[in-house]
Design an enzyme around this catalytic site. Structure first.
Site, PDB file in Angstrom:
ATOM      1  N   GLU A 120      21.469  30.695  14.319  1.00 49.18           N
ATOM      2  CA  GLU A 120      20.512  31.396  15.172  1.00 49.18           C
ATOM      3  C   GLU A 120      19.115  30.801  15.014  1.00 49.18           C
ATOM      4  O   GLU A 120      18.400  30.572  15.996  1.00 49.18           O
ATOM      5  CB  GLU A 120      20.487  32.880  14.818  1.00 49.18           C
ATOM      6  CG  GLU A 120      19.473  33.681  15.619  1.00 49.18           C
ATOM      7  CD  GLU A 120      19.392  35.139  15.186  1.00 49.18           C
ATOM      8  OE1 GLU A 120      18.485  35.843  15.669  1.00 49.18           O
ATOM      9  OE2 GLU A 120      20.227  35.576  14.362  1.00 49.18           O
ATOM     10  N   ILE A 155      23.988  42.156  21.210  1.00 49.71           N
ATOM     11  CA  ILE A 155      24.168  42.633  19.838  1.00 49.71           C
ATOM     12  C   ILE A 155      23.011  43.543  19.483  1.00 49.71           C
ATOM     13  O   ILE A 155      21.852  43.253  19.809  1.00 49.71           O
ATOM     14  CB  ILE A 155      24.298  41.462  18.845  1.00 49.71           C
ATOM     15  CG1 ILE A 155      24.630  41.976  17.441  1.00 49.71           C
ATOM     16  CG2 ILE A 155      23.059  40.572  18.840  1.00 49.71           C
ATOM     17  CD1 ILE A 155      25.122  40.894  16.498  1.00 49.71           C
ATOM     18  N   GLY A 206      13.073  52.446  13.434  1.00 48.25           N
ATOM     19  CA  GLY A 206      12.515  52.562  12.092  1.00 48.25           C
ATOM     20  C   GLY A 206      13.046  51.550  11.110  1.00 48.25           C
ATOM     21  O   GLY A 206      12.774  51.644   9.906  1.00 48.25           O
ATOM     22  N   LEU A 210      -5.945  22.422  28.531  1.00 48.90           N
ATOM     23  CA  LEU A 210      -6.158  21.307  29.450  1.00 48.90           C
ATOM     24  C   LEU A 210      -5.956  21.713  30.908  1.00 48.90           C
ATOM     25  O   LEU A 210      -6.390  21.008  31.822  1.00 48.90           O
ATOM     26  CB  LEU A 210      -5.236  20.138  29.093  1.00 48.90           C
ATOM     27  CG  LEU A 210      -5.603  19.387  27.807  1.00 48.90           C
ATOM     28  CD1 LEU A 210      -4.521  18.368  27.463  1.00 48.90           C
ATOM     29  CD2 LEU A 210      -6.960  18.693  27.942  1.00 48.90           C
ATOM     30  N   HIS A 211      -5.297  22.836  31.131  1.00 48.44           N
ATOM     31  CA  HIS A 211      -5.137  23.352  32.497  1.00 48.44           C
ATOM     32  C   HIS A 211      -6.371  24.116  32.959  1.00 48.44           C
ATOM     33  O   HIS A 211      -6.480  24.447  34.158  1.00 48.44           O
ATOM     34  CB  HIS A 211      -3.932  24.296  32.592  1.00 48.44           C
ATOM     35  CG  HIS A 211      -2.602  23.612  32.700  1.00 48.44           C
ATOM     36  ND1 HIS A 211      -2.010  22.943  31.658  1.00 48.44           N
ATOM     37  CD2 HIS A 211      -1.732  23.514  33.751  1.00 48.44           C
ATOM     38  CE1 HIS A 211      -0.840  22.474  32.044  1.00 48.44           C
ATOM     39  NE2 HIS A 211      -0.653  22.792  33.314  1.00 48.44           N
ATOM     40  N   GLU A 255       6.844  34.420   8.046  1.00 53.08           N
ATOM     41  CA  GLU A 255       6.637  34.815   6.653  1.00 53.08           C
ATOM     42  C   GLU A 255       7.966  34.883   5.904  1.00 53.08           C
ATOM     43  O   GLU A 255       8.072  34.449   4.744  1.00 53.08           O
ATOM     44  CB  GLU A 255       5.919  36.171   6.598  1.00 53.08           C
ATOM     45  CG  GLU A 255       4.471  36.136   7.060  1.00 53.08           C
ATOM     46  CD  GLU A 255       4.314  35.973   8.573  1.00 53.08           C
ATOM     47  OE1 GLU A 255       3.268  35.465   9.013  1.00 53.08           O
ATOM     48  OE2 GLU A 255       5.260  36.348   9.312  1.00 53.08           O
ATOM     49  N   PHE A 302      14.746  46.773  20.995  1.00 55.37           N
ATOM     50  CA  PHE A 302      14.570  45.319  21.121  1.00 55.37           C
ATOM     51  C   PHE A 302      15.904  44.608  21.342  1.00 55.37           C
ATOM     52  O   PHE A 302      16.145  43.541  20.777  1.00 55.37           O
ATOM     53  CB  PHE A 302      13.883  44.740  19.883  1.00 55.37           C
ATOM     54  CG  PHE A 302      12.551  45.345  19.552  1.00 55.37           C
ATOM     55  CD1 PHE A 302      11.708  45.803  20.554  1.00 55.37           C
ATOM     56  CD2 PHE A 302      12.134  45.456  18.237  1.00 55.37           C
ATOM     57  CE1 PHE A 302      10.470  46.365  20.252  1.00 55.37           C
ATOM     58  CE2 PHE A 302      10.899  46.011  17.916  1.00 55.37           C
ATOM     59  CZ  PHE A 302      10.064  46.464  18.925  1.00 55.37           C
TER      60      PHE A 302
END
Length: 383
Positions: free
Chosen positions: A246, A124, A130, A341-342, A371, A157
């Site tokens: 979603e 989708i 912009g 911790l790793h 936000e 994206f």
């Protein structure tokens, strides 16, 4: 505490999916990670497994189960194994609801067989270079010309955009009204093989490496009018219908990542020896993991409650926003502490905690930023 959200049928599906992941995904995942996408063959195998058809009505080749719980199990199992299914999540969680709610019988008859089988993958396309959160400001246009729409513009994206066979493109078909900027947007199910449709860059992300993300461009793409989803000019109103689902999906995925981080870290500190003793024996390690587990337990309770509300038809936008905000913030804290911790190994991509750290960051951005979630919650409080 006993967990009651899943039944024996759900757990049987979990066992099947876990075996599939161990046999078909884990042995090859490093190669896919380095390539930046999963092979198309994985989608066909997921189709054969029945993953894409769970919520699809039986008359269209699916199981006809109106429940998000099987998707929730997929979030848990992929996180548990430290792997991903590429664009499969977008295919089902984002695209399918639009097809089932807006598709005509003729459209569903054409599209569902390929959708369920994993032969025709969907994505989708909303976001533009912009226009991010301000979807009403989109500039992509679709001009009606006889029995076709002429599509021009660009999107960015777009998850699954590199391999998608068909993309639900949001485009402006009419100018906005003075009193309603949202009017005039329509949804078109665009065949990606049409002339003028181009996939630009495969974007280089810091996380979700096997989930391909692309830039798309449209130059006089002639889309058949019978591929319009829903009514012309009413597309913006449709976009809000699936947001609660979603956002729950993102919340559930975040909780599952946090749970996986604790599991990976407990195994690591048990095996890792420092100064002649296991890291797990240090009080700091015990306290850190105990605190993380408490947060995971709380996030699981929130995610499960929201899951039950969604299946019952009671999940409100504010409920979903609250679940997403809480679970994604918990995951951020827990995964960061587990990586610590790793030690230095936690920064290496060969360790699943490093991948979780990178993958988790986008949870507080996509599907609406933290936000935006706070704004929604505040409005529900009358503020």
């Amino acid at each position: 505490m006993r967990r009651t959200v899943f039944t024996e049928d759900h757990e049987a599906f979990r066992s099947t999916l876990r075996a599939f992941i161990e046999a078909e995904v884990v042995p090859h995942y490093q190669e896919w990670f380095e390539a930046g996408l999963v092979p198309r063959d994985l989608y066909r195998k997921l189709g054969e497994l029945g993953v894409f058809g769970i919520e699809v009505p039986e008359e269209h080749g699916g199981a006809g189960i109106d429940s998000f719980k099987y998707s929730a199990i997929q979030y848990e199992e992929t996180a548990r194994a430290g792997i991903g299914f590429g664009g499969a999540g977008t295919h089902v969680a984002l695209c399918l609801p639009y097809l089932l709610s807006l598709g005509t019988p003729e459209q569903l008859e054409r599209w569902m067989p390929g959708f369920v089988a994993g032969e025709e993958m969907w994505a989708i396309a909303m976001t533009e270079p912009g226009a991010g959160s301000d979807l009403a400001g989109m500039r992509t246009t679709a001009r009606k010309d006889g029995d076709e729409y002429v599509l021009n513009g660009a999107k960015t994206f777009i998850t699954g955009g590199v391999q998608a066979d068909r993309v639900i493109v949001c485009a402006r078909t009419s100018p906005p009204r003075e009193d309603d900027r949202r009017f005039g947007i329509s949804l078109l199910a665009v065949d990606t093989s049409l002339p003028g449709y181009e996939v630009g860059r495969k974007l280089d992300k810091i996380g979700l490496r096997t989930s391909d993300t692309a830039e798309l461009s449209f130059t006089d793409v002639r889309v058949p009018a019978h591929d319009l989803l829903g009514e012309e000019d009413r597309g913006f109103s449709y976009l809000g219908h699936n947001l609660a689902k979603e956002r729950l999906g993102i919340a559930y995925g975040a909780y599952a990542q946090a749970a996986a981080a604790v599991r990976f870290t407990q195994a690591y500190v048990t095996d890792r020896t420092v100064f002649g003793t296991s890291v797990a024996s240090f009080q700091n390690t015990k306290f850190e993991l105990a605190a993380c587990q408490a947060e995971v337990d709380a996030a699981q309770a929130v995610a499960d409650r929201a899951l039950e509300a969604l299946d019952a038809g009671h999940l409100t936008p504010a409920d979903a926003a609250s679940a997403k905000l809480f679970c994604t913030e918990v995951a951020s804290r827990v995964i960061d502490r587990c990586l610590q911790l790793h030690g230095g190994y936690g920064y290496m991509n060969e360790y699943p905690i490093a991948r979780l750290y990178a993958d988790n960051r986008v949870n507080r951005i996509y599907g609406g930023t933290s936000e935006v979630m706070k704004v929604i919650i505040a409005k529900s409080m009358g503020l």
